[in-house]
Design a protein around this motif. Structure first.
Motif, PDB file in Angstrom:
ATOM      1  N   LEU A  30       0.854  -1.184   0.000  1.00 26.34           N
ATOM      2  CA  LEU A  30       0.000   0.000   0.000  1.00 26.34           C
ATOM      3  C   LEU A  30       0.889   1.233   0.000  1.00 26.34           C
ATOM      4  CD1 LEU A  30      -2.564   1.720   0.430  1.00 26.34           C
ATOM      5  CD2 LEU A  30      -2.388   1.187   2.878  1.00 26.34           C
ATOM      6  N   THR A  51      -1.293  -0.988  -4.337  1.00 31.09           N
ATOM      7  CA  THR A  51      -2.521  -0.203  -4.221  1.00 31.09           C
ATOM      8  C   THR A  51      -2.116   1.174  -3.706  1.00 31.09           C
ATOM      9  OG1 THR A  51      -3.881  -2.137  -3.700  1.00 31.09           O
ATOM     10  CG2 THR A  51      -4.764   0.017  -3.077  1.00 31.09           C
ATOM     11  N   LEU A  82      -9.304  -0.438   2.855  1.00 26.87           N
ATOM     12  CA  LEU A  82      -8.853  -1.787   2.543  1.00 26.87           C
ATOM     13  C   LEU A  82      -9.246  -2.729   3.681  1.00 26.87           C
ATOM     14  CD1 LEU A  82      -5.221  -1.182   1.186  1.00 26.87           C
ATOM     15  CD2 LEU A  82      -7.294  -1.602  -0.146  1.00 26.87           C
ATOM     16  N   SER A  86      -4.673  -7.112   4.592  1.00 27.01           N
ATOM     17  CA  SER A  86      -4.744  -7.236   3.135  1.00 27.01           C
ATOM     18  C   SER A  86      -3.468  -6.818   2.421  1.00 27.01           C
ATOM     19  CB  SER A  86      -5.918  -6.421   2.590  1.00 27.01           C
ATOM     20  OG  SER A  86      -5.796  -5.064   2.952  1.00 27.01           O
TER      21      SER A  86
END
Length: 244
Positions: A30, A51, A82, A86
């Motif tokens: 992330l 992401t 999220l 994850s």
């Protein structure tokens, strides 16, 4: 403004990003507070499953325009869109100092898998180089702030993963490291970049013009920077912690 930010800000040293990710238990990353995607692009180049999350709509739009294949979501460090566990690493490029860690710390820990990594990256001026130290002095604190040179950066960020309240820390002991970096510049482009710093933007017009004039005169006086393109000596500093 977002396009100007994208134009002026440097990317991050690949070795620094490698080091930040080395202990991560997997490839899911992330990029938190991703801005226009400077760090995101490097993560993509290195093969991470990225992401990006960014709260500013204009910045997010610029990121999506530049990196249309990347999953990019609106959100913030304090409200990450999220699921639990994850991602394997959360990276923040020149953004972690904006996070409210009393709220963001538990949120980041929530989305991290067990053993996951939180790392903040900052680009620094390498003031071990004489003319760069001179530039920092001439520019003043409005343009070269407390996280912009190595010694100040180390002191400023050593506890940045900790909440400023009585909330329990969610991360282990911090590690800091610096990696050589550089950016191809001209005197004009460097002055333009320094003019976008937050401290400069809030100055009265006359004061800002005078400060930029001093910087321009300094760069014109130095053989390293007076003759066209040059590489600005930089470091990418990394603060790395593991989720408890």
């Amino acid at each position: 403004m977002a396009a100007a930010y994208a134009e002026h800000r440097p990317d991050y040293a690949h070795a620094a990003v490698h080091w930040a990710l080395a202990p991560a238990p997997g490839p899911r990353v992330l990029d938190l507070g991703a801005g226009t995607g400077k760090l995101t692009a490097t993560l993509v180049e290195l093969g991470a499953d990225v992401t990006a999350v960014e709260p500013d709509p204009a910045m997010l739009a610029e990121l999506r325009r530049e990196l249309p294949a990347v999953r990019a979501l609106p959100g913030s460090a304090e409200a990450i869109p999220l699921p639990d566990a994850s991602v394997d690493a959360v990276l923040a490029g020149n953004a972690m100092h904006w996070f409210d860690m009393a709220v963001a710390g538990p949120e980041i820990a929530r989305v991290l898998a067990p053993g996951g990594i939180l790392a903040g990256l900052w680009n620094l001026l390498d003031d071990s180089v004489g003319w760069v130290a001179g530039l920092a002095r001439v520019s003043g604190s409005a343009a070269v702030g407390p996280r912009d040179t190595p010694a100040a950066w180390r002191a400023e960020t050593a506890g940045m993963h900790l909440p400023r309240t009585g909330v329990a820390a969610r991360f282990g002991s911090p590690e800091q490291a610096e990696f050589p970096h550089g950016q191809l510049r001209t005197a004009d482009s460097l002055v333009a970049t320094l003019a976008t710093r937050a401290g400069m933007l809030v100055m009265p017009d006359q004061e800002r013009a005078a400060a930029l004039g001093r910087i321009r005169a300094f760069l014109a006086s130095r053989p390293e920077t007076a003759g066209g393109e040059f590489t600005l000596p930089m470091l990418t500093g990394v603060l790395r912690v593991r989720r408890l």
